[in-house]
Motif scaffolding. Structure first.
Motif, PDB file in Angstrom:
ATOM      1  N   PRO A 132       0.815  -1.223   0.000  1.00 49.86           N
ATOM      2  CA  PRO A 132       0.000   0.000   0.000  1.00 49.86           C
ATOM      3  C   PRO A 132       0.841   1.262   0.000  1.00 49.86           C
ATOM      4  O   PRO A 132       1.916   1.315   0.597  1.00 49.86           O
ATOM      5  CB  PRO A 132      -0.816  -0.130   1.294  1.00 49.86           C
ATOM      6  N   GLU A 133       0.351   2.268  -0.716  1.00 51.53           N
ATOM      7  CA  GLU A 133       0.882   3.626  -0.714  1.00 51.53           C
ATOM      8  C   GLU A 133       2.277   3.763  -1.319  1.00 51.53           C
ATOM      9  O   GLU A 133       2.891   4.827  -1.235  1.00 51.53           O
ATOM     10  CB  GLU A 133       0.876   4.210   0.704  1.00 51.53           C
ATOM     11  N   CYS A 134       2.791   2.699  -1.936  1.00 50.19           N
ATOM     12  CA  CYS A 134       4.091   2.795  -2.610  1.00 50.19           C
ATOM     13  C   CYS A 134       3.881   3.174  -4.071  1.00 50.19           C
ATOM     14  O   CYS A 134       2.881   2.813  -4.682  1.00 50.19           O
ATOM     15  CB  CYS A 134       4.835   1.466  -2.529  1.00 50.19           C
ATOM     16  N   ASP A 135       4.832   3.920  -4.644  1.00 47.38           N
ATOM     17  CA  ASP A 135       4.739   4.248  -6.056  1.00 47.38           C
ATOM     18  C   ASP A 135       5.463   3.193  -6.890  1.00 47.38           C
ATOM     19  O   ASP A 135       6.009   2.216  -6.355  1.00 47.38           O
ATOM     20  CB  ASP A 135       5.249   5.666  -6.337  1.00 47.38           C
ATOM     21  N   HIS A 136       5.474   3.396  -8.197  1.00 48.15           N
ATOM     22  CA  HIS A 136       5.988   2.377  -9.106  1.00 48.15           C
ATOM     23  C   HIS A 136       7.468   2.083  -8.875  1.00 48.15           C
ATOM     24  O   HIS A 136       7.895   0.922  -8.941  1.00 48.15           O
ATOM     25  CB  HIS A 136       5.768   2.832 -10.553  1.00 48.15           C
ATOM     26  N   SER A 137       8.256   3.120  -8.614  1.00 48.82           N
ATOM     27  CA  SER A 137       9.708   2.951  -8.532  1.00 48.82           C
ATOM     28  C   SER A 137      10.247   3.043  -7.112  1.00 48.82           C
ATOM     29  O   SER A 137      11.456   3.124  -6.919  1.00 48.82           O
ATOM     30  CB  SER A 137      10.403   3.987  -9.419  1.00 48.82           C
ATOM     31  N   PHE A 138       9.365   3.051  -6.097  1.00 46.66           N
ATOM     32  CA  PHE A 138       9.787   3.083  -4.693  1.00 46.66           C
ATOM     33  C   PHE A 138      10.729   4.266  -4.443  1.00 46.66           C
ATOM     34  O   PHE A 138      11.862   4.121  -4.002  1.00 46.66           O
ATOM     35  CB  PHE A 138      10.451   1.750  -4.301  1.00 46.66           C
ATOM     36  N   SER A 139      10.214   5.451  -4.757  1.00 54.14           N
ATOM     37  CA  SER A 139      11.045   6.647  -4.788  1.00 54.14           C
ATOM     38  C   SER A 139      11.379   7.200  -3.404  1.00 54.14           C
ATOM     39  O   SER A 139      12.321   7.981  -3.273  1.00 54.14           O
ATOM     40  CB  SER A 139      10.356   7.741  -5.614  1.00 54.14           C
ATOM     41  N   ARG A 140      10.633   6.822  -2.382  1.00 55.13           N
ATOM     42  CA  ARG A 140      10.900   7.311  -1.033  1.00 55.13           C
ATOM     43  C   ARG A 140      11.596   6.226  -0.210  1.00 55.13           C
ATOM     44  O   ARG A 140      11.409   5.038  -0.438  1.00 55.13           O
ATOM     45  CB  ARG A 140       9.593   7.707  -0.341  1.00 55.13           C
ATOM     46  N   ALA A 141      12.354   6.674   0.782  1.00 55.60           N
ATOM     47  CA  ALA A 141      13.097   5.718   1.612  1.00 55.60           C
ATOM     48  C   ALA A 141      12.168   4.738   2.308  1.00 55.60           C
ATOM     49  O   ALA A 141      12.459   3.533   2.385  1.00 55.60           O
ATOM     50  CB  ALA A 141      13.943   6.482   2.638  1.00 55.60           C
ATOM     51  N   TRP A 142      11.032   5.220   2.814  1.00 58.80           N
ATOM     52  CA  TRP A 142      10.136   4.309   3.528  1.00 58.80           C
ATOM     53  C   TRP A 142       9.499   3.292   2.582  1.00 58.80           C
ATOM     54  O   TRP A 142       9.175   2.164   2.997  1.00 58.80           O
ATOM     55  CB  TRP A 142       9.063   5.086   4.294  1.00 58.80           C
ATOM     56  N   MET A 143       9.347   3.656   1.301  1.00 61.03           N
ATOM     57  CA  MET A 143       8.830   2.695   0.319  1.00 61.03           C
ATOM     58  C   MET A 143       9.849   1.584   0.083  1.00 61.03           C
ATOM     59  O   MET A 143       9.491   0.399  -0.035  1.00 61.03           O
ATOM     60  CB  MET A 143       8.502   3.399  -0.994  1.00 61.03           C
ATOM     61  N   ARG A 144      11.110   1.966  -0.001  1.00 62.85           N
ATOM     62  CA  ARG A 144      12.150   0.960  -0.183  1.00 62.85           C
ATOM     63  C   ARG A 144      12.226   0.044   1.032  1.00 62.85           C
ATOM     64  O   ARG A 144      12.452  -1.171   0.904  1.00 62.85           O
ATOM     65  CB  ARG A 144      13.498   1.648  -0.450  1.00 62.85           C
ATOM     66  N   GLU A 145      12.014   0.609   2.207  1.00 63.28           N
ATOM     67  CA  GLU A 145      11.994  -0.222   3.416  1.00 63.28           C
ATOM     68  C   GLU A 145      10.804  -1.176   3.404  1.00 63.28           C
ATOM     69  O   GLU A 145      10.901  -2.330   3.849  1.00 63.28           O
ATOM     70  CB  GLU A 145      11.947   0.659   4.666  1.00 63.28           C
ATOM     71  N   ALA A 146       9.657  -0.722   2.903  1.00 67.00           N
ATOM     72  CA  ALA A 146       8.479  -1.590   2.813  1.00 67.00           C
ATOM     73  C   ALA A 146       8.738  -2.748   1.862  1.00 67.00           C
ATOM     74  O   ALA A 146       8.359  -3.895   2.129  1.00 67.00           O
ATOM     75  CB  ALA A 146       7.276  -0.777   2.370  1.00 67.00           C
ATOM     76  N   LEU A 147       9.387  -2.450   0.732  1.00 68.91           N
ATOM     77  CA  LEU A 147       9.728  -3.522  -0.213  1.00 68.91           C
ATOM     78  C   LEU A 147      10.681  -4.511   0.423  1.00 68.91           C
ATOM     79  O   LEU A 147      10.503  -5.731   0.314  1.00 68.91           O
ATOM     80  CB  LEU A 147      10.346  -2.912  -1.470  1.00 68.91           C
ATOM     81  N   TRP A 148      11.705  -4.021   1.109  1.00 64.29           N
ATOM     82  CA  TRP A 148      12.650  -4.902   1.762  1.00 64.29           C
ATOM     83  C   TRP A 148      11.959  -5.766   2.821  1.00 64.29           C
ATOM     84  O   TRP A 148      12.220  -6.983   2.912  1.00 64.29           O
ATOM     85  CB  TRP A 148      13.793  -4.130   2.406  1.00 64.29           C
ATOM     86  N   ALA A 149      11.065  -5.183   3.609  1.00 61.44           N
ATOM     87  CA  ALA A 149      10.377  -5.958   4.634  1.00 61.44           C
ATOM     88  C   ALA A 149       9.592  -7.110   4.029  1.00 61.44           C
ATOM     89  O   ALA A 149       9.572  -8.221   4.570  1.00 61.44           O
ATOM     90  CB  ALA A 149       9.441  -5.041   5.434  1.00 61.44           C
ATOM     91  N   HIS A 150       8.978  -6.850   2.872  1.00 57.88           N
ATOM     92  CA  HIS A 150       8.237  -7.928   2.211  1.00 57.88           C
ATOM     93  C   HIS A 150       9.203  -9.016   1.731  1.00 57.88           C
ATOM     94  O   HIS A 150       8.954 -10.213   1.954  1.00 57.88           O
ATOM     95  CB  HIS A 150       7.441  -7.392   1.041  1.00 57.88           C
ATOM     96  N   LEU A 151      10.288  -8.624   1.088  1.00 57.05           N
ATOM     97  CA  LEU A 151      11.244  -9.611   0.583  1.00 57.05           C
ATOM     98  C   LEU A 151      11.842 -10.425   1.732  1.00 57.05           C
ATOM     99  O   LEU A 151      12.030 -11.643   1.618  1.00 57.05           O
ATOM    100  CB  LEU A 151      12.355  -8.921  -0.196  1.00 57.05           C
ATOM    101  N   ALA A 152      12.140  -9.765   2.826  1.00 58.37           N
ATOM    102  CA  ALA A 152      12.716 -10.469   3.978  1.00 58.37           C
ATOM    103  C   ALA A 152      11.738 -11.478   4.553  1.00 58.37           C
ATOM    104  O   ALA A 152      12.114 -12.570   4.974  1.00 58.37           O
ATOM    105  CB  ALA A 152      13.147  -9.468   5.046  1.00 58.37           C
ATOM    106  N   SER A 153      10.441 -11.127   4.564  1.00 50.93           N
ATOM    107  CA  SER A 153       9.454 -12.043   5.128  1.00 50.93           C
ATOM    108  C   SER A 153       9.254 -13.267   4.252  1.00 50.93           C
ATOM    109  O   SER A 153       8.936 -14.345   4.733  1.00 50.93           O
ATOM    110  CB  SER A 153       8.107 -11.310   5.303  1.00 50.93           C
ATOM    111  N   VAL A 154       9.477 -13.107   2.938  1.00 51.71           N
ATOM    112  CA  VAL A 154       9.318 -14.231   2.015  1.00 51.71           C
ATOM    113  C   VAL A 154      10.579 -15.065   1.971  1.00 51.71           C
ATOM    114  O   VAL A 154      10.550 -16.297   2.011  1.00 51.71           O
ATOM    115  CB  VAL A 154       8.961 -13.728   0.595  1.00 51.71           C
ATOM    116  N   GLY A 155      11.729 -14.368   1.884  1.00 55.59           N
ATOM    117  CA  GLY A 155      12.986 -15.081   1.663  1.00 55.59           C
ATOM    118  C   GLY A 155      13.555 -15.745   2.888  1.00 55.59           C
ATOM    119  O   GLY A 155      14.274 -16.739   2.803  1.00 55.59           O
ATOM    120  N   GLY A 156      13.243 -15.221   4.066  1.00 58.31           N
ATOM    121  CA  GLY A 156      13.724 -15.830   5.281  1.00 58.31           C
ATOM    122  C   GLY A 156      15.219 -15.669   5.464  1.00 58.31           C
ATOM    123  O   GLY A 156      15.979 -15.391   4.583  1.00 58.31           O
TER     124      GLY A 156
END
Length: 301
Positions: A277-301
């Motif tokens: 939610p609330e992220c743009d296409h290219s994850f232009s803000r630092a908190w968006m990049r953190e949200a993407l990382w949190a998702h990847l970390a939860s999947v990748g373990g």
């Protein structure tokens, strides 16, 4: 040699093929790996291996700290990689990309000792990760983030590509609930001809997809069939994880193109679709990049 770039994380440049054409940057932990896993991070558009706003640097170093080996890949003609013969530099959707991903995956297994290899990308990188899996690259999983197209051909119209049409239709759906939009329409301030053209094209597309869904039910072979590609990838045991910023038009293209197959593969756990939610296409803000990382970390373990 290796250079320390963060606490406990080192990096080095490397070539991913015997001809020294395909360039990448390897990030890894200084500690011996518990599992030999490699994540290939592919170019976003024409950006080199650093990614949008250094997104790939952030992800690679976080993955390394978590025990992965991460390779930020420059596909042929992008960044530091040489172009393939006959293909201009800075070509975002080259037909050679799937082969480059396969070469990088083989390098990861043969030279880095990887037991598991995944690929991920944002935008065009997402497309290339998925298409490499379709083409049979030796991958175990792909993470497909905000793709804008699933079938690219040279000469595809940039005036109204499929994702723009999906965006426009979604916008019209919101506009019909707005009193101000209706007032503008009545005052002649809305380009009605453009709206009619977009909606007409959308109606034709929806009708075509309904026909394609019927053809799948009777097992009629189709060209450029996203549902069939997903089924092929799943049959080889490659996990496909789609991730979309909420409202990004690629999700509508996925659901429309894959039809019932998407839900069927989802129930089997072969394909997943998640939203940020609330992220743009290219994850232009630092908190968006953190949200993407949190998702990847939860999947990748």
């Amino acid at each position: 040699g290796d250079a320390e770039v963060a606490d406990g994380v080192v990096e080095r440049p490397l070539f991913l093929d015997d001809e020294a054409r395909l360039f990448g940057v390897l990030s890894r932990s200084v500690l011996p790996p518990v599992q030999r896993r490699v994540m290939l991070i592919l170019n976003a558009g024409a950006n080199p291996h650093v990614g949008f706003g250094r997104l790939h640097v952030l992800l690679a170093r976080r993955l390394a700290a978590a025990g992965w080996m991460a390779v930020r890949v420059d596909l042929g003609g992008l960044g530091e990689s040489l172009p393939h013969p006959g293909i201009p530099e800075q070509t975002v959707y080259p037909p050679t990309a799937a082969g480059d991903v396969a070469a990088a995956a083989r390098h990861a297994r043969e030279r880095l000792g990887a037991e598991r290899v995944e690929a991920m990308g944002v935008c065009a990188g997402a497309y290339h990760a998925f298409k490499a899996a379709v083409a049979g690259a030796p991958l175990d999983a792909v993470t497909v983030v905000n793709p804008l197209v699933f079938f690219w051909k040279p000469g595809t119209s940039l005036a109204l590509p499929p994702y723009r049409a999906a965006q426009a239709v979604a916008g019209y759906g919101q506009a019909v609930r707005s009193a101000e939009k209706w007032r503008k329409l009545l005052r002649g301030e809305v380009a009605v001809r453009e709206i009619v053209a977009v909606l007409s094209r959308h109606a034709v597309t929806r009708a075509r997809e309904q026909l394609r869904e019927g053809a799948r039910l009777v097992r009629w072979p189709l060209r450029e069939d996203l549902a069939q590609e997903l089924a092929q990838v799943a049959a080889r045991g490659v996990a496909v994880r789609f991730l979309f910023s909420v409202g990004d038009p690629g999700e509508a293209l996925l659901r429309r193109g894959a039809g019932r197959t998407l839900a069927r593969l989802g129930r089997r756990g072969a394909v997943s679709v998640r939203q940020l939610p609330e992220c743009d296409h290219s994850f232009s803000r630092a908190w968006m990049r953190e949200a993407l990382w949190a998702h990847l970390a939860s999947v990748g373990g």
